[in-house]
Design an enzyme around this catalytic site. Structure first.
Site, mmCIF file in Angstrom:
data_model
loop_
_atom_site.group_PDB
_atom_site.id
_atom_site.type_symbol
_atom_site.label_atom_id
_atom_site.label_comp_id
_atom_site.label_asym_id
_atom_site.label_seq_id
_atom_site.Cartn_x
_atom_site.Cartn_y
_atom_site.Cartn_z
ATOM 1 N N ILE A 183 0.824 -1.212 0.000
ATOM 2 C CA ILE A 183 0.000 0.000 0.000
ATOM 3 C C ILE A 183 0.865 1.271 0.000
ATOM 4 O O ILE A 183 0.391 2.336 -0.407
ATOM 5 C CB ILE A 183 -0.966 -0.021 1.219
ATOM 6 C CG1 ILE A 183 -2.208 0.800 0.967
ATOM 7 C CG2 ILE A 183 -0.259 0.387 2.495
ATOM 8 C CD1 ILE A 183 -3.302 0.581 1.996
ATOM 9 N N ASN A 210 11.372 -8.829 7.085
ATOM 10 C CA ASN A 210 11.642 -8.174 8.352
ATOM 11 C C ASN A 210 11.176 -9.110 9.459
ATOM 12 O O ASN A 210 10.080 -9.677 9.369
ATOM 13 C CB ASN A 210 10.898 -6.839 8.451
ATOM 14 C CG ASN A 210 11.453 -5.800 7.485
ATOM 15 O OD1 ASN A 210 12.656 -5.723 7.291
ATOM 16 N ND2 ASN A 210 10.573 -5.035 6.866
ATOM 17 N N GLU A 246 6.207 -5.011 11.263
ATOM 18 C CA GLU A 246 5.053 -4.320 11.840
ATOM 19 C C GLU A 246 3.784 -5.149 11.783
ATOM 20 O O GLU A 246 2.872 -4.929 12.587
ATOM 21 C CB GLU A 246 4.850 -2.980 11.140
ATOM 22 C CG GLU A 246 6.054 -2.062 11.368
ATOM 23 C CD GLU A 246 5.756 -0.605 11.175
ATOM 24 O OE1 GLU A 246 4.958 -0.301 10.266
ATOM 25 O OE2 GLU A 246 6.324 0.217 11.926
ATOM 26 N N HIS A 264 5.464 -12.077 5.791
ATOM 27 C CA HIS A 264 5.369 -11.525 4.438
ATOM 28 C C HIS A 264 6.762 -11.327 3.880
ATOM 29 O O HIS A 264 7.657 -10.836 4.559
ATOM 30 C CB HIS A 264 4.579 -10.210 4.392
ATOM 31 C CG HIS A 264 4.929 -9.226 5.462
ATOM 32 N ND1 HIS A 264 4.533 -9.379 6.766
ATOM 33 C CD2 HIS A 264 5.647 -8.080 5.417
ATOM 34 C CE1 HIS A 264 4.977 -8.370 7.486
ATOM 35 N NE2 HIS A 264 5.667 -7.562 6.695
ATOM 36 N N HIS A 308 8.804 -9.198 1.183
ATOM 37 C CA HIS A 308 8.756 -8.010 0.329
ATOM 38 C C HIS A 308 9.544 -8.329 -0.932
ATOM 39 O O HIS A 308 10.702 -8.762 -0.852
ATOM 40 C CB HIS A 308 9.432 -6.821 1.005
ATOM 41 C CG HIS A 308 8.791 -6.314 2.251
ATOM 42 N ND1 HIS A 308 8.017 -5.176 2.291
ATOM 43 C CD2 HIS A 308 8.811 -6.786 3.517
ATOM 44 C CE1 HIS A 308 7.606 -4.955 3.532
ATOM 45 N NE2 HIS A 308 8.077 -5.924 4.304
HETATM 46 P P1 AMP Z 1 6.823 -4.912 7.698
HETATM 47 O O1 AMP Z 1 7.405 -3.642 8.279
HETATM 48 O O2 AMP Z 1 7.846 -5.826 7.126
HETATM 49 O O3 AMP Z 1 5.873 -5.570 8.672
HETATM 50 O O4 AMP Z 1 5.991 -4.435 6.435
HETATM 51 C C1 AMP Z 1 4.609 -4.178 6.445
HETATM 52 C C2 AMP Z 1 4.247 -3.637 5.072
HETATM 53 O O5 AMP Z 1 2.852 -3.770 4.907
HETATM 54 C C3 AMP Z 1 4.606 -2.163 4.865
HETATM 55 O O6 AMP Z 1 5.460 -2.064 3.719
HETATM 56 C C4 AMP Z 1 3.242 -1.499 4.622
HETATM 57 O O7 AMP Z 1 3.288 -0.464 3.673
HETATM 58 C C5 AMP Z 1 2.396 -2.672 4.142
HETATM 59 N N1 AMP Z 1 0.955 -2.569 4.370
HETATM 60 C C6 AMP Z 1 0.316 -2.194 5.507
HETATM 61 N N2 AMP Z 1 -1.013 -2.283 5.363
HETATM 62 C C7 AMP Z 1 -1.225 -2.744 4.099
HETATM 63 C C8 AMP Z 1 -2.398 -3.062 3.338
HETATM 64 N N3 AMP Z 1 -3.632 -2.922 3.839
HETATM 65 N N4 AMP Z 1 -2.238 -3.496 2.056
HETATM 66 C C9 AMP Z 1 -0.995 -3.623 1.527
HETATM 67 N N5 AMP Z 1 0.147 -3.360 2.201
HETATM 68 C C10 AMP Z 1 0.031 -2.926 3.463
#
Ligand code: AMP
Length: 124
Positions: free
Chosen positions: A40, A97, A105, A110, A112
């Site tokens: 996002i 991460n 977070e 996930h 990336h």
């Molecule tokens: P991390 O810090 O590795 O947990 O990455 C979480 C990622 O999820 C970040 O790059 C956010 O921009 C992404 N993110 C958060 N909410 C959403 C969503 N609803 N759809 C797609 N990506 C998201």
């Protein structure tokens, strides 16, 4: 805020809700093992998130607890998604991460996938 990686899986996390179809996503790929969608807040021209269908908090949880079939299916999906996005020849980066220092977070594993421009050195 980075998550506490020792907490049990939370079924209400954003990616669990995307998997259940309760929240929208820009889906780019889905198979038996994985779902992928655009981040996002993209940090590169291509920024795709790949999540396993199973309930795993992190790479640590997944690599310790998932079945061989889940791990193979997920790894193949990550490769296929990058291939489908045309990233192999110019190159790309896959990043997990994990936990507090990793800055994770969202407490559902996930990967990336970043691409579409030169990504610089490893960190920073
Ligand atoms: P991390 O810090 O590795 O947990 O990455 C979480 C990622 O999820 C970040 O790059 C956010 O921009 C992404 N993110 C958060 N909410 C959403 C969503 N609803 N759809 C797609 N990506 C998201």
């Amino acid at each position: 805020m980075p998550i506490d990686p020792t907490l049990p899986y939370d079924d209400a996390n954003i990616f669990a809700r995307i998997l259940r179809g309760e929240l929208p996503s820009k889906k780019v790929y889905e198979d038996e093992w994985a779902l992928a969608f655009d981040d996002i807040a993209p940090q590169a021209p291509v920024h795709i998130l790949v999540i396993p269908k199973g309930s795993y908090v992190s790479w640590d949880d997944f690599s310790a607890q998932a079945s061989d079939a889940e791990i193979a299916g997920f790894a193949r999906a990550v490769g296929q998604i990058a291939r489908d996005a045309g990233l192999v020849e110019p190159g790309y980066r896959v990043l997990y991460n994990v936990g507090l220092h990793g800055g994770q977070e969202i407490p559902h594993l996930h990967a990336h996938i970043f691409g579409g421009r030169p990504l610089g050195r490893m960190i920073g």
